[in-house]
Design an enzyme around this catalytic site. Structure first.
Site, short mmCIF file in Angstrom:
data_model
loop_
_atom_site.label_atom_id
_atom_site.label_comp_id
_atom_site.label_asym_id
_atom_site.label_seq_id
_atom_site.Cartn_x
_atom_site.Cartn_y
_atom_site.Cartn_z
N ALA A 65 0.87 -1.18 0.00
CA ALA A 65 0.00 0.00 0.00
C ALA A 65 0.90 1.22 0.00
O ALA A 65 1.74 1.37 0.89
CB ALA A 65 -0.90 0.00 1.23
N HIS A 66 0.79 2.02 -1.03
CA HIS A 66 1.63 3.23 -1.12
C HIS A 66 0.93 4.38 -1.78
O HIS A 66 1.48 5.49 -1.85
CB HIS A 66 2.91 2.91 -1.91
CG HIS A 66 2.66 2.78 -3.38
ND1 HIS A 66 2.14 1.64 -3.93
CD2 HIS A 66 2.82 3.65 -4.41
CE1 HIS A 66 2.01 1.80 -5.24
NE2 HIS A 66 2.41 3.01 -5.56
N ARG A 67 -0.28 4.17 -2.33
CA ARG A 67 -0.93 5.24 -3.09
C ARG A 67 -1.26 6.43 -2.18
O ARG A 67 -1.74 6.25 -1.06
CB ARG A 67 -2.20 4.73 -3.73
CG ARG A 67 -1.98 3.78 -4.87
CD ARG A 67 -1.19 4.45 -5.98
NE ARG A 67 -1.01 3.54 -7.07
CZ ARG A 67 -1.53 3.72 -8.28
NH1 ARG A 67 -2.25 4.78 -8.54
NH2 ARG A 67 -1.30 2.86 -9.22
N ASP B 45 -2.78 -1.73 -3.24
CA ASP B 45 -3.38 -0.60 -3.95
C ASP B 45 -2.54 -0.24 -5.17
O ASP B 45 -2.76 0.77 -5.82
CB ASP B 45 -3.58 0.61 -3.02
CG ASP B 45 -2.28 1.18 -2.47
OD1 ASP B 45 -1.18 0.75 -2.89
OD2 ASP B 45 -2.36 2.07 -1.59
#
Ligand code: UD1
Ligand code: UDP
Length: 371
Positions: free
Chosen positions: A207-209, A284
């Protein structure tokens, strides 16, 4: 003036991975090409590690633009890329995907009237709140060649009025990369043993968005949801954490649930191995949704939409948002469903098709995309 036929502009981890097959194809054909690295990603684990592992040449130009606000970063890139293009006068410029690097390369090319090819064209989340959506729409409308991964992407472009003679379905170059490295990953990677993981007994999380990790409530909620499912299912969760997410975790002082173990961003072979052997992927990321689908691992997407609807259509992916109940329900559904879907992203010859279409080097007999 130089004899550069193709100038490839890249700047982030996914672009390096997805343009590696195009660079390899240029090498094989003996095409004069150059690589411009904007420096959007610069940390060893997001950048140099992929050049080493994928045996890519050192970029001809590293613009070292680094991090910044969207406009400061994009503006600095445009100025620097323009001076490279003025010097090299490329016949064709190639950009890939939807990052600020892509927007900058596209604007610089179109202002100088260079021929521009957009690799992975036509993706749409229909969410203009995402910087990636703005970038990909603008790149598509600036491009002369639009290399679509799927028929769906080509349909979106036609609906937006892009001239049909610019649109080509080539498949996604990520299939070329996965096919090229999947077996090597199985042979060489020691990532499971090094992290005390057993195949099929863990979940992989990325998850990095910005829309998730820059929002404290969303970031906490998705972590709680994944951890809740981990407790319920007894599966471990390993989270190779992107620097943006690491920074936010610290800044928001979020207590990471104990079911989730963070590790450094992985190199490509180790990451492919984790994706192939995980029971389930939570993500994501755009590229990770595609790779899980190609590798036959069920995916749960922690977003409210996806620009990869093909993964949902074939039954590989569920888009659940960041609510804990929806995450657990999606994960249960994913585990219950089979994994015998067809890869919708092409046959692994996208890079050859792209070079054939732009007409550089000797043409191959690869023909149209064949599933
Ligand atoms: C960018 C892309 C995103 C893509 C992702 C791939 C845009 C708008 N976003 O997001 O679409 O999914 O790359 O990973 O182009 N940082 C480092 N080291 C680096 C690079 C960044 O520590 O090498 C940190 C910096 O604090 C920086 C932050 O990460 O401010 C965000 O970097 P940035 O390039 O702006 O966006 P990404 O989140 O990486
Ligand atoms: N990836 C990797 N190591 C990691 C996480 C991802 O090598 O620790 C690779 C992954 O295999 C995929 C790409 O990075 O090819 C996806 O990049 P990312 O998720 O950063 O960006 P996005 O695809 O969302 O733009």
């Amino acid at each position: 003036m130089s004899d550069t036929a193709v100038t490839i502009v890249l700047g982030t981890r996914p672009e390096i991975i997805k343009l590696a097959p195009v660079i390899d194809a240029c090498e094989e054909r003996g095409v004069g090409y150059s690589v411009v690295h904007t420096g959007q990603h610069y940390s060893e684990e997001l950048d140099a590690v992929f050049f080493d592992q994928l045996e890519l040449p050192t970029p001809d130009h590293n613009l070292a633009v680094g991090s910044g606000s969207h406009s400061a970063q994009t503006g600095a890139m445009i100025r620097e890329i323009e001076s490279v293009f003025l010097d090299e006068e490329p016949e064709v410029v190639l950009v890939q995907g939807d990052t600020n690097t892509v927007l900058a390369g596209s604007i610089a090319a179109s202002k100088l009237d260079c021929v521009l090819g957009h690799v992975e064209a036509g993706l749409r989340s229909f969410d203009r709140g995402m910087p990636e959506e703005v970038n990909r729409v603008l790149a598509d409308h600036a491009a002369d060649y639009l290399f679509c991964p799927t028929d769906q992407a080509a349909r979106y472009l036609r609906e937006e009025g892009v001239p049909v003679d610019r649109i080509e379905v080539t498949g996604n170059t990520i299939v070329d990369s996965v096919i090229g490295y999947r077996d090597l990953a199985a042979e060489k990677s020691r990532v499971l043993a090094e992290n005390d993981l057993t195949a099929d007994e863990f979940c992989l999380l990325t998850a990095h968005r910005a829309e998730n990790v820059d929002d404290r409530a969303r970031f906490s909620s998705l972590l709680d949801g994944v951890a809740g499912f981990a407790s319920e299912s007894g599966l471990d969760v390993v989270y190779p954490i992107h620097p943006r997410a690491r920074e936010r975790l610290d800044e928001f002082e979020i207590d990471l649930p104990s079911a989730i173990t963070t590790v450094e961003p992985q190199d490509f072979l180790d990451f492919l191995r984790l994706e192939s052997t995980a029971r389930l992927v939570f993500t994501d990321s755009g590229g990770v949704q595609e790779e899980a689908c190609i590798l036959g691992t069920p995916c749960v997407t922690l977003r409210d939409n996806t620009e990869r609807p093909e993964t949902v259509d074939v039954g590989a992916n569920r888009v659940v948002g960041v609510g804990p109940d929806a995450i657990a329900a999606g994960a249960r559904d994913a585990l219950d469903a089979g994994t015998d879907w067809e890869n919708p992203f092409g046959d692994g010859r996208a890079a050859d098709r792209i070079l054939d279409l732009v007409g550089v080097g000797p043409a191959t007999s690869v023909g149209g995309v064949s599933g």
